[in-house]
Each structure stands twice: as C-alpha cells, then as structure tokens.
Design an enzyme around this catalytic site. Structure first.
Site, mmCIF file in Angstrom:
data_model
loop_
_atom_site.group_PDB
_atom_site.id
_atom_site.type_symbol
_atom_site.label_atom_id
_atom_site.label_comp_id
_atom_site.label_asym_id
_atom_site.label_seq_id
_atom_site.Cartn_x
_atom_site.Cartn_y
_atom_site.Cartn_z
ATOM 1 N N ASP B 470 1.839 7.173 -9.909
ATOM 2 C CA ASP B 470 2.264 5.856 -9.468
ATOM 3 C C ASP B 470 0.970 5.076 -9.216
ATOM 4 O O ASP B 470 -0.099 5.668 -9.108
ATOM 5 C CB ASP B 470 3.088 6.014 -8.187
ATOM 6 C CG ASP B 470 3.381 4.686 -7.537
ATOM 7 O OD1 ASP B 470 3.819 3.778 -8.254
ATOM 8 O OD2 ASP B 470 3.169 4.557 -6.320
ATOM 9 N N ASP B 665 4.101 7.815 -4.035
ATOM 10 C CA ASP B 665 4.133 7.687 -2.581
ATOM 11 C C ASP B 665 5.265 6.829 -2.067
ATOM 12 O O ASP B 665 5.673 6.977 -0.924
ATOM 13 C CB ASP B 665 2.804 7.119 -2.060
ATOM 14 C CG ASP B 665 2.685 5.646 -2.308
ATOM 15 O OD1 ASP B 665 3.095 5.207 -3.391
ATOM 16 O OD2 ASP B 665 2.208 4.931 -1.416
ATOM 17 N N ASP B 669 9.530 5.618 -5.832
ATOM 18 C CA ASP B 669 9.178 6.810 -6.593
ATOM 19 C C ASP B 669 10.107 7.975 -6.302
ATOM 20 O O ASP B 669 10.040 8.999 -6.969
ATOM 21 C CB ASP B 669 7.746 7.273 -6.251
ATOM 22 C CG ASP B 669 6.708 6.242 -6.605
ATOM 23 O OD1 ASP B 669 6.895 5.587 -7.636
ATOM 24 O OD2 ASP B 669 5.741 6.086 -5.853
#
Lengths: 66, 765
Positions: B470, B665, B669
C-alpha cells in the site's frame, strides 16, 4: 521389602493430591500468562507501591480496630 | 510530556532494561475515553463490588512483552484510586480494580494511553472465555500426562531392572498394577483429543496422524492391561504415557505459537465512537451509540468520528474518508451530501441527520467484504499433514503385513510384534518437527521486530513470489512534510535566515487550522504571531504578521486574479504571498509531500534483486502514486483503487498461481489483507488492519521484510530436516521392530532421543 506395599500406595495418594493441586492451579488461572510471571521476579518492586501496601495494611488495622 | 520522561519520572526505568523490543510510538491522536463513563456503556465490561469499587476488563493494544505488562502495572498502581491491576502479556488483557468514587474510568484509561498503550473494553468475552477454557484443558491434559509419565517411568525402572536381574512374580504383578492405575487417567483423560480426532477423521473417510497414534495408545494400553490381568506377556504403560506426553507437548507448543495473539477479536464496529451527541430540542445530550436511530439529528465535533450513515445538515464540512477510499486529502461536503459512519470530521464541527445505523451502514458492507475475503483465502495444507497421510497409510500397511507374517512364524508373538511396530513408529518426532521449528521461528521473528499472528504465515511465507505494498502509511510515512522550497522569483538568491523567517510566518498562519497541511508546521517553535487569522476552507489561510497581510494556500487564492504555474516537480504545491498595496506578491513555493520511509527504496531493491515481483496498490490520486512509483522504479503501480478493486487485483494474481505478501496499514486495505496469502500490517496501522493481518511490523522498518522472508526459508529448511530425520529414524527402527528385535525400553529411548534432536535442531534458528 514389604514396606513397599504401604509406601507405594501412599506415593500414589500423594501424586493424586499433587495432580489435584495442579488442576486447581490451572483452573484458577495461574498458568494463563506464561510470559509475564516468568519474569516478574526480575523486576524490582517500586517504593511507592511498598508504601501503598503499608498504608493498606495500616488502614486495615484501623478498620479492624473500629 | 514525552513518554520517556513519564517513565523516567515514575522511576520506571527498569522497563528499558527488560523490554524485548522497542515499543510502539504512541498515536498522535489521543483518544477521548469519556464515553466509557456512561453506565450503559460500562454495563458491558465493568462489574461492581459495592462501595464504589469496580472491576473493569480491558484489552490493551501495544503490549509486546513482559516488560510492557510490568510497566502498565507499576504505572497504574501509583494512581491513588487504583486498588489492584493485573496485566496479562500473553492475551494483552488487563483487569483493573479501582475506586469509582475517587476516579473515573476514563481518566485511568487516559493514563494508560499516556505511556503509549491503547486500552479498550474487552469485547466478545464469550469467545475469549471459550479459548481460555480450551487452553486450560490442554494444560491440564499435558500436566496429568507429564506427572503420569514420570510416575510410570519410575515404576518401569523397577520392572526393567527386574527383567534383567530377575524379580519375584509377586512383585512384578504388584508393580504392573501400580503402573496400570497411574496410566489409566493418562489414557482416558490426557489422550482423549487423539481418540476424538482420529474418530472424526475416520468418520469422514480420511487418515490423519491421530489414527495410528490412537491405535498405538489404545492397543498398547489394552494389551498391557490384559497382560496385567492375566499375568502374562509384557506391559508398555511407560511407553504409552511417554507418547501421550510428548505428543501433547508438541500440540501444546504449536497451539501456543499459533494463538500468540488475541488481536482476532477486533471488528470494524470498534471504530465507531461509543456514544454520540444527539440534538434533542436544541440541546445536545450524550447517548450510547446503540440508542441512535434513523431520523435523529447528531452533532459531531471536529476531529471526531461520524457515528452513523447520514446526510449533512450544516452548510459544509470537510471529512477524512481515507477509511473508505484511501484518499489522503479530506473531502469537502456540502449540505445534503451523504456521510459515512467511521469517517472522520476534520476541522469543523457538523450536524447531521442519521439515515442508517449499525449493520446497515457502509462500514458494515466493508466488514462483509472482509469476512468473505477471509473465507476465500487460499488454505495451505501443512507439510507435516501431507506427509502424515502417506506415513500413516504406510505404517498401517506395514503393521498388517508384519502381523500376517508373524502369524505364520509364531502366532503367539504376532500381536506383540505388531504392537511394537506401532509403538516404535509412533510419529512423535514427526509431529514435533513442525511445531518446534515454527515456535522457534516465531520467536526469532519477534526479535527481528515482527509479530507473527496468523496461523500459517511462517509456512506460507517461503512460497511468496509477489509483494504488494500500500502507499500511504506503508511505503510512505503517512504524514505531510515540507519537501522543497522554491522562491517565486527565480533570480532570488538563496538565503537561509530569510527562508526560516518565511516558514515561521507560514507556521503562524497555519496555527489555528487543523488541516493536515498545518500538521507539517506544528513542530516549529513559534517566533512570530499572526493576527486576525482566517481559515478559508479548501483554499488556504490569511492573516496579518507584523502589520503586513500574508496569504498561504492554493496559487489562485494566494495571488488572486493572476494565473501562476506551479513548479514542474511533482508535489502538493502551496504558495505564500504578501500584500503590497492592492497587489499580492508571490514570495515562495512550498512543495509538500508525504515522504517515503527512509528504508523503502533499499527494501524494494533488496526484494527485487531476490526476484520478487513488487506491486504498489493505492487508493490515492494517480499523480501522487506515479511520483512514488518512479522514485522506487516500480512499473506495477495502481492508483485510485477502491478496497474491492484491490481485492480483485489480488484474486486475479492468485488465480494466475502467484502467492502474494500484502503489506498495508489502512482500513481500506483490510479486505485485501484478509485475502492475501500472507499479510503484514504496519506497527502504526489501525487496530483493525492489525487484527486481520498475519503479521505486524512492529518496528516500522520495511527492511525487516526481506529478513523475515529469509527467516521463513530457514524455518522451512529446519522443518524439512526435522521431518527427514523423523522419517529416517522411523525407517531404521521399523525393520528392527518388525523382526521382533527391539525391546520396548529401547524403542522408548530411541523415540525420546529423536524427539529431543528435533527440538534442538529447531533452536538453531
């Protein structure tokens, strides 16, 4: 040798008691945290806490006195 | 005050000597715990003993080792209202007894937060109680088997010695009866899970490791008991107890390695505040979240979380929707726009009309996505299990063949030989091989700074061929920084003191704003003051510093009426201008950016050179993402992805046969973390992301990831070595047993020795 006939059953009884104590200890949660308790002995106790306990003891005495 | 200062002033420096790893940095956003003082809310996790003494069961996030538990206990004990406090580092729970007349619970929780831990009420007590009960039972079985093994072993020494020197029948019978008495609870109580599992497997038409184990235990016990009753043959009570103990020990270690975290009890609903302030007849009243209904009007203060889905009633508001979209910039909302539960109000309080609560919110839709993704996650059959099925079939076949052969050679001995085959091939080492290596691996990972929580993360990690990151908060720090500063007039000579002065002015202007940009200046010491400062939402700030008006913000806001081109370098460009007469004079361009983590480039390069393919998945704008991707030289960068699109990408990869490690995080996600073959959440990640990930990168250093993958390969090597050794031992011992050459005590010694070797091999990790 004949004493074994008494001593071994006696040992069995003691083992049974030991097992019972162990089961009680597990049930009462004494083995829930195997990480912290193993190290707790290494940490120094703090003074303020000792005083607090003393105070608690004092209070208890006072309460008992009343 | 800093955490380190607090710890030092409390005389608790011992923490630094005993901790295993650097702790979490406390969140900058300090939670407000006042809602936990409402009696309706407390009813769920607080019990009262009378006289105002109450007991709260809390779960505390951020505890990683015994030193953390000690620190919290010592710190809270100093509080006058606290009667007792006990912290459990294994399941991160805290039982707090305090005098509610002296202090409110919210104050105590705030104290815990001050030293860097995140307390919250313990929820889903039922499931935790269930898990606790299972652990207790496993421990009791292990203990009974252990004590039984030692006692029977003691008696067995006498019997073996008697076997060598000769012993009166009278004594032999007596000692056998004693062994029988001790071994009975071991078989009936301790070994029960094996029988249970074997029965279940057979009922489904499958073979597992428990089938020969159960067969060996029950046959050996049955035959020994028969031998005791009829005063004939041999007894194997010692071997029976020893198997049971070693097998249980292996299972227990494995269970401990796999349950090493209790993050699993997290859910999305915990993101919502516990209470909301409902507007009733022009008055605000705090009500528990559960009491909120569609149609209520609710007041949400700035910085708070929106409690339900609804429509905005105030004129406009700015809402951080990164939870749902991953977009890092707050969204502007106008009256009538819809608001989603769980998103955060940034700089201005708002009033909203509730339309949906609880399970009908968008947040719950994500939760369903998460649950679904978790179910579809590829399951990994553990190596040991696959070997076990073949092994078990082989052992059973060999036993039967041996039995038939001996039937023709010496029918009387046949049963005993078959039994010793089963005993000697007891897959003790085989069943210890994996858990021993896994436990050692998990501990090693912890020393590296990674907490492994997923049941199979260690086993799957070595198969990974793709690593997906991410962006915000993972590859980058998730905070806006000043990246570059360019004077508006190109010929202007660089002058450090002037630059500092200008930055001070901006800091003064941004002081009243709670926009994320302002956070980039929050660290600066205040040297100048800004008067009649005004925050113009979505545009910028203006104010008077030293009698001169300054504007800072978007170019067309700072210098109205003129079009100025931003510098070419990609960043979020803001302009500072000074009023001169009626004109505004552009002074300096500030390039703001979310910095890459210091070791991001290095880690990505290391991974790439080890032939992992690397992908970047982000919900952020394409321009920002491509900038980061070019810095890292990543060809595979996808921007503006919704959570479900990330999930689709992942599932497409998995269908092509790739195994993916996902590092993320944010809440957006979470679905993709749940579905990835192995997932990792950053140490600063939301609790939810942490709870759905298989591992947590506690130290926040991306460079640990290649190390972890390397470790996983080593763990796998040890597992293979262990399994190979266990199989080799069994193969060597089997012919000896089948030929009737192996006395039971030798089999027992060999078995213990091979198990010990397996455990020692694992400690090499």
């Amino acid at each position: 040798m004949q004493s074994l006939l008494i001593l071994i059953p006696l040992a069995l009884i003691i083992v049974a008691i030991a097992v019972a104590i162990f089961l009680w200890a597990v049930k009462s949660g004494q083995y829930d945290d195997l990480d912290t308790e193993a190290r707790r002995i290494l940490f120094d106790e703090q003074k303020p806490q000792a005083e607090k306990q003393k105070n608690k003891a004092k209070n208890k005495v006072k309460n008992d006195g009343e | 005050m800093s955490v380190a200062q607090l710890i030092h002033e409390g005389g608790l420096d011992g923490y630094y000597r005993f901790r295993d790893e650097a702790g979490n940095k406390p969140d900058e956003a300090q939670h407000d715990f006042h809602a936990y003082d409402l009696p309706e809310v407390q009813a769920q996790f607080v019990s009262e003993e009378g006289e105002g003494i109450k007991t709260a069961r809390l779960s505390v996030q951020g505890i990683h080792c015994a030193a953390c538990a000690w620190l919290i206990e010592q710190f809270l004990e100093k509080h006058p209202a606290v009667k007792s406090v006990r912290v459990n580092a294994s399941n991160r729970s805290c039982i707090l007894r305090w005098d509610s007349q002296q202090s409110r619970l919210s104050d105590l929780m705030a104290q815990v937060q001050r030293i860097g831990y995140k307390p919250q009420p313990e929820q889903q007590q039922q499931r935790q109680a269930q898990q606790r009960k299972e652990t207790h039972l496993a421990m009791m079985r292990l203990g009974v088997a252990g004590i039984g093994m030692m006692q029977v072993g003691m008696v067995a020494v006498a019997l073996y010695a008697g076997g060598i020197q000769g012993i009166d029948d009278y004594w032999q019978v007596f000692l056998r009866w004693v062994s029988l008495v001790i071994a009975t609870p071991v078989v009936l109580f301790s070994a029960r899970p094996f029988f249970h599992n074997a029965f279940r497997a057979l009922k489904m038409g499958r073979l597992n490791m428990d089938v020969p184990v159960s067969l060996a235990i029950s046959l050996a016990y049955g035959a020994s008991a028969w031998a005791t009753f009829t005063r004939s043959g041999e007894v194997y009570f010692d071997s029976v107890s020893m198997f049971t103990f070693f097998l249980l020990l292996g299972r227990f270690l494995e269970m401990r390695a796999r349950n090493s975290s209790s993050f699993a009890s997290e859910n999305l609903q915990q993101l919502l505040p516990l209470s909301a302030s409902r507007i009733h007849k022009n008055e605000k009243q705090a009500v528990p979240l559960a009491a909120l209904k569609a149609g209520d009007r609710v007041w949400v203060a700035s910085g708070e979380t929106i409690p339900a889905d609804g429509k905005l009633c105030s004129a406009f508001a700015r809402v951080d929707e990164s939870l749902l979209t991953g977009e890092s910039k707050p969204q502007r909302k106008n009256a009538g726009d819809s608001l989603a539960a769980g998103t955060q109000v940034t700089d201005q309080a708002l009033e909203m009309l509730v339309e949906a609560t609880g399970s009908s919110t968008k947040l719950s839709a994500i939760e369903n996505l998460v649950r679904q993704a978790g179910l579809e996650k590829p399951r990994q059959a553990a190596l040991a299990d696959r070997i076990a099925a073949h092994f078990v079939a082989a052992v059973l076949t060999v036993s039967v063949i041996t039995g038939i052969c001996w039937w023709f050679i010496d029918a009387e001995k046949a049963f005993w030989v078959v039994l010793s085959v089963l005993v000697v091939t007891c897959p003790c080492a085989l069943s210890l091989a994996t858990p021993a290596a896994l436990t050692a691996g998990v501990n090693r990972a912890r020393a590296l700074g990674i907490l492994i929580t997923g049941p199979q993360a260690m086993e799957v990690l070595h198969k990974i061929d793709t690593v997906a990151f991410d962006k915000t908060g993972t590859l980058t720090e998730g905070k806006i920084h000043i990246q570059s500063l360019i004077f508006a007039e190109p010929e202007h000579s660089f002058n450090e003191s002037e630059q500092e002065h200008l930055l001070d002015i901006i800091a003064a202007l941004e002081k009243p704003s709670s926009h994320p940009i302002a956070a980039a200046f929050a660290q600066r010491e205040q040297t100048v003051l800004s008067e009649s400062t005004e925050v113009i939402a979505g545009q910028g700030v203006k104010g008077i510093v030293g009698g001169v008006e300054y504007r800072f913000g978007k170019p067309d806001f700072a210098v109205p009426g003129r079009r100025l081109d931003c510098p070419v370098k990609p960043a979020m460009w803001q302009l500072l201008a000074r009023k001169e007469g009626d004109e505004y004079l552009a002074l300096v361009w500030l390039g703001l950016n979310d910095n890459l983590r210091a070791d991001a480039l290095n880690s990505v390069d290391t991974l790439r050179s080890s032939r992992y393919s690397i992908a970047l998945l982000s919900g952020d704008r394409a321009s920002v993402v491509s900038e980061i991707a070019s810095q890292l030289a990543l060809p595979d960068a996808l921007a503006e992805l919704q959570p479900e699109q990330k999930l689709q990408w992942l599932q497409a990869q998995q269908q092509q046969g790739h195994k993916v490690l996902m590092v993320g995080d944010g809440i957006n996600d979470v679905p993709v973390l749940s579905a990835a073959d192995v997932s990792m959440a950053m140490g600063e990640a939301t609790q939810l992301a942490q709870s759905k990930a298989d591992s947590i990168l506690l130290n926040g250093r991306l460079s640990t990831i290649p190390l972890l993958i390397e470790l996983a390969h080593r763990v796998q090597r040890i597992v293979r070595q262990n399994l190979a050794w266990a199989l080799l031992y069994n193969l060597l011992a089997l012919p000896a047993a089948a030929m009737g050459l192996l006395p039971p005590y030798l089999a027992a010694i060999g078995m213990s020795f091979s198990s010990l070797l397996v455990v020692l091999n694992a400690t090499r990790l």
